[in-house]
Design an enzyme around this catalytic site. Structure first.
Site, PDB file in Angstrom:
ATOM      1  N   ILE A  68      -4.204   1.040  -8.434  1.00  0.00           N
ATOM      2  CA  ILE A  68      -2.859   0.466  -8.446  1.00  0.00           C
ATOM      3  C   ILE A  68      -2.009   1.056  -7.330  1.00  0.00           C
ATOM      4  CG2 ILE A  68      -0.735   0.333  -9.825  1.00  0.00           C
ATOM      5  CD1 ILE A  68      -2.655   0.305 -12.312  1.00  0.00           C
ATOM      6  N   ASP A  69      -2.132   2.351  -7.107  1.00  0.00           N
ATOM      7  CA  ASP A  69      -1.371   3.037  -6.068  1.00  0.00           C
ATOM      8  C   ASP A  69      -1.756   2.521  -4.687  1.00  0.00           C
ATOM      9  OD1 ASP A  69       0.625   4.820  -5.457  1.00  0.00           O
ATOM     10  OD2 ASP A  69      -0.621   6.600  -5.606  1.00  0.00           O
ATOM     11  N   ASP A  70      -3.058   2.451  -4.413  1.00  0.00           N
ATOM     12  CA  ASP A  70      -3.516   1.945  -3.125  1.00  0.00           C
ATOM     13  C   ASP A  70      -3.079   0.505  -2.902  1.00  0.00           C
ATOM     14  OD1 ASP A  70      -5.803   3.687  -1.529  1.00  0.00           O
ATOM     15  OD2 ASP A  70      -5.568   4.270  -3.611  1.00  0.00           O
ATOM     16  N   HIS A 101       5.746   3.786  -6.288  1.00  0.00           N
ATOM     17  CA  HIS A 101       5.156   3.005  -5.206  1.00  0.00           C
ATOM     18  C   HIS A 101       5.062   1.528  -5.571  1.00  0.00           C
ATOM     19  CE1 HIS A 101       3.108   6.957  -3.739  1.00  0.00           C
ATOM     20  NE2 HIS A 101       4.346   6.838  -3.299  1.00  0.00           N
TER      21      HIS A 101
END
Length: 767
Positions: free
Chosen positions: A507-509, A583
């Site tokens: 999810i972050d990437d 993010h």
């Protein structure tokens, strides 16, 4: 370690203001909301255009503001309060998104103008600030940004990606040798190179740590010692004697973590009877039953499934030597452990483990055989195209052992590909030493590098950025993975962290890749828009029930897995975190979804998670500096005014923990001891995180920003890079620390670029 803010108008209240930088120990909750909104702080001013060198875009002249005016939907009040803008569908209209650039194309704002546009004090440098480092000025900042840009461009792979070394600790290298010994494939050259690296990491007292400058760590020291014994180092050699003496003084093998004792049990140096039982029948538990495999975080899940096979079969290879010198008392290598009270979680699970040891003797053979066959299929189905499992070393190692025990020959394609993937994790140094990366981070490094270059003024259609976009687009994941167990109706999309990890997109990437792609002018915008749409949709679908986001799974919050006796190696669940949620919120704001009800739920969660001191806990970076450096830019991008109480508290906390040299640093010990919050030797990456937060909060003209920029300029090396031996990343807070070698390049460049040219975009208020 999260808490809501109290209700005082000026921030965290008298208690926390009297002890800045020290969050309260342990978790706490407060229901009060921030008080009245103070007057808005000054916004950042116009920035000087970059030099034309290295393909940097020259901005048009003329004064300008560094950030476009906020849309009427800016969040100067708490979501849900009477004065807050209403989410869609409530009858209160929201203005259209404001998304302009200096070149007139859709995308992030890039402001520019002569230095005179900064207003009074425009020519000020840190030499004018009391106690500030000297020798920094606007020209030097531009030069530093240009050098850093050139350095980063030179490191790009011809295929378009970036990847910095991912440094962890010597257990990776020790376990690699132990694996090769177990499989009978250990060779002299590999052993010699690994031993050279392991010896080089030993400290004067004979121990090994798990991060630079950290305290001695028992399990790491035991595993390193055993690896050196495999390499032929004599136990009576001075460096080995110091290590074994320290190990004995600190409890010996019996006090080591479970994973270390499992490795020793593979060679008879520890008894399987004195290890927690992990039955393979665990794979049969459906997702709605507590302690099913999907209650574990993906990294733990991929490790535990093969370990159930290893635990069931209990293999023992002939030991090449004894390890009596590592027992605190060789006469009683298995000291009795007192049971915790039955009324405690520890006590309950200890007794459950005893029951499982009894069950082992009576487990139906057919059931156990079926469970191991199911585990085998589960493992093989999750092997990635490059032969690895989950793109990380620990699951790969245990999967290879489990499959080998189940009859897979080393020449089998699955095994051969797995071993080859581990070889690709090896970093060979100029002195002949061989270091094993626990993981590789090309997608993460590439999107961060693209953001840094774009924010530092590289043309959006620069070939390096277009090539990076092409590579990222090729890495998009189009099939379902384990995340679909909790989100079965969600269409796939998004990006993973590694070269190959389609089972576990991140999810972050995904959020950061979208932010990177939005900064690039690609010749095929239709393709870009389609990929972004899928990524945004997938990220929205992965929102947890509480409004926040974890890293790999939704609602992976069961408290039970962390209580199990064998889960002493680090975090084994994937609950939402402030940094990942920030993010995603930042990305959604960039996409014009700041007013979306799901975005606003994320914002509300972030505001509730602020520590009383003003910081945010950082799950995937160290620690409160990372959390705060992630959250503040997200909140301001989503519309919170710089004068919002939460932003003011964060600014005051960052100012309070700035080091004398102008930089910021935070030691890994802050995960164990809150008194370390925001404290540690200054690093380039952590200084950049603090600066990114302060700049987004309108603090460009403040003394803290000027001193921080001066620190980056003065510590930059001639080739445009920064040196950073300290570990500023985390796999598991405290238990597994990471030094991302590209962090020291991408984040300082991002901060310098935003200082020079302003924030990269304005909040987009429309849904």
């Amino acid at each position: 370690m999260t808490a809501t803010t109290d209700g005082s108008a000026d921030g965290a209240g008298a208690g926390s203001e009297s002890t800045p930088g020290v969050p309260p120990p342990g978790p706490s909750r407060r229901s009060a909301r921030p008080g009245p909104v103070p007057g808005p702080g000054p916004g950042p001013a116009a920035r000087q255009a970059p030099v034309a060198e290295y393909g940097l875009a020259a901005a048009p002249g003329g004064a300008g503001t560094a950030r476009a005016a906020r849309p009427a939907a800016d969040l100067t009040a708490e979501p849900g309060s009477p004065s807050a803008p209403a989410p869609p569908g409530t009858g209160r209209a929201e203005p259209p998104a404001v998304r302009l650039r200096h070149d007139g194309r859709p995308g992030p704002v890039r402001e520019s103008g002569p230095l005179a546009g900064r207003g009074p004090g425009a020519e000020r440098t840190t030499a004018d600030l009391p106690g500030a480092p000297r020798g920094h000025g606007p020209d030097r900042v531009q030069e530093a940004a240009a050098r850093a840009t050139r350095h980063l461009l030179e490191r790009q792979d011809p295929e378009g990606w970036w990847k910095g070394t991912l440094e962890t600790n010597v257990t990776m290298d020790a376990e690699d040798l132990l694996l090769r010994q177990f499989l009978g494939i250990r060779d002299e050259a590999t052993t010699r190179a690994a031993a050279l690296f392991i010896r080089g990491e030993q400290r004067e007292d004979g121990t090994w740590a798990t991060f630079h400058g950290g305290p001695p760590e028992l399990s790491a020291t035991i595993e390193a010692y055993v690896a050196l014994r495999l390499a032929g180092d004599r136990p009576d050699a001075p460096h080995m004697s110091r290590a074994s003496a320290w190990i004995r003084a600190h409890g010996g093998i019996a006090a080591a973590r479970v994973f270390t004792r499992i490795w020793l049990a593979l060679f008879g140096w520890w008894s399987w009877d004195h290890l927690p039982e992990i039955p393979p029948e665990l794979v049969f538990l459906p997702p709605w039953v507590p302690l099913n495999i999907y209650d574990f975080g993906c990294w733990a899940r991929q490790t535990i499934v093969p370990l159930t096979v290893v635990s069931a079969l209990r293999p023992v290879r002939p030991a090449p030597f004894a390890l009596d010198e590592l027992h605190a008392d060789a006469r009683t290598p298995y000291p009795a452990r007192r049971l915790a009270p039955l009324t405690t979680w520890d006590g309950a699970f200890q007794r459950m483990d005893k029951a499982l040891h009894v069950y082992r003797r009576f487990a139906p053979r057919r059931l156990r055989k079926a469970a191991m066959a199911t585990a085998s299929r589960w493992i093989v189905e999750r092997q990635e195209n490059d032969g690895c499992w989950g793109g990380i070393q620990p699951p790969a190692v245990y999967s290879i052992i489990a499959l080998h025990l189940l009859g897979y020959d080393l020449r089998h394609p699955v095994m051969r590909a797995g071993l080859e993937s581990l070889d690709r994790f090896a970093v060979w140094r100029e002195d002949g030493a061989r270091m094993i990366e626990a993981c590789q981070s090309p997608v993460w490094d590439t999107c961060l590098a693209a953001i840094a270059l774009a924010d530092a003024g590289l043309r959006p259609d620069h070939p390096a950025l277009v090539k990076a976009a092409d590579w990222m687009l090729g890495e998009e994941i189009h099939r379902s993975g384990d995340w679909a167990v909790r989100r079965p109706g969600l269409a796939p999309g998004g990006w993973a962290f590694e070269f190959h990890n389609d089972t576990y997109p991140d999810i972050d990437d995904t959020a950061e890749v979208v932010l990177a792609l939005r900064r690039i002018r690609h010749p095929d915008p239709v393709r870009v828009e389609a990929a972004i749409a899928r990524g945004v949709s997938w990220n929205l679908g992965m929102q947890s029930k509480n409004g926040a986001w974890g890293a790999f799974d939704a609602d992976n919050t069961s408290p039970l897995p962390n209580k199990l006796p064998f889960c002493d190696f680090g975090e084994v669940i994937d609950p939402p975190s402030a940094d990942v949620t920030a993010h995603v919120v930042e990305m959604l704001a960039f996409e014009g979804r700041a007013g979306d009800a799901r975005t606003r739920r994320g914002i509300a969660w972030l505001l509730a998670e602020q520590e009383p001191c003003g910081a945010w806990f950082g799950r995937w970076g160290t620690n409160y500096v990372y959390g705060t450096g992630s959250v503040v830019p997200a909140l301001t991008a989503a519309g919170l005014a710089p004068g919002h109480p939460a932003i003011r508290r964060a600014v005051r906390w960052l100012e309070s923990v700035q080091n004398e040299d102008g930089g910021w640093g935070e030691d890994q010990r802050s995960y164990k001891d809150p008194s370390w919050a925001g404290k540690g030797a200054s690093t380039a990456s952590q200084t950049a995180w603090a600066l990114m937060a302060l700049l987004s909060a309108g603090e460009r003209e403040g003394a803290a920003v000027e001193r921080g920029i001066a620190y980056l300029v003065q510590t930059q090396q001639e080739d445009g890079s920064w040196d950073e031996p300290y570990f500023t990343g985390t796999g598991f807070p405290w238990d597994f620390s990471i030094n991302y070698h590209l962090y020291r390049q991408v984040f300082p460049l991002t901060a310098l670029g935003r200082y020079l040219y302003g924030e990269p975009f304005t909040a987009a208020g429309g849904a």
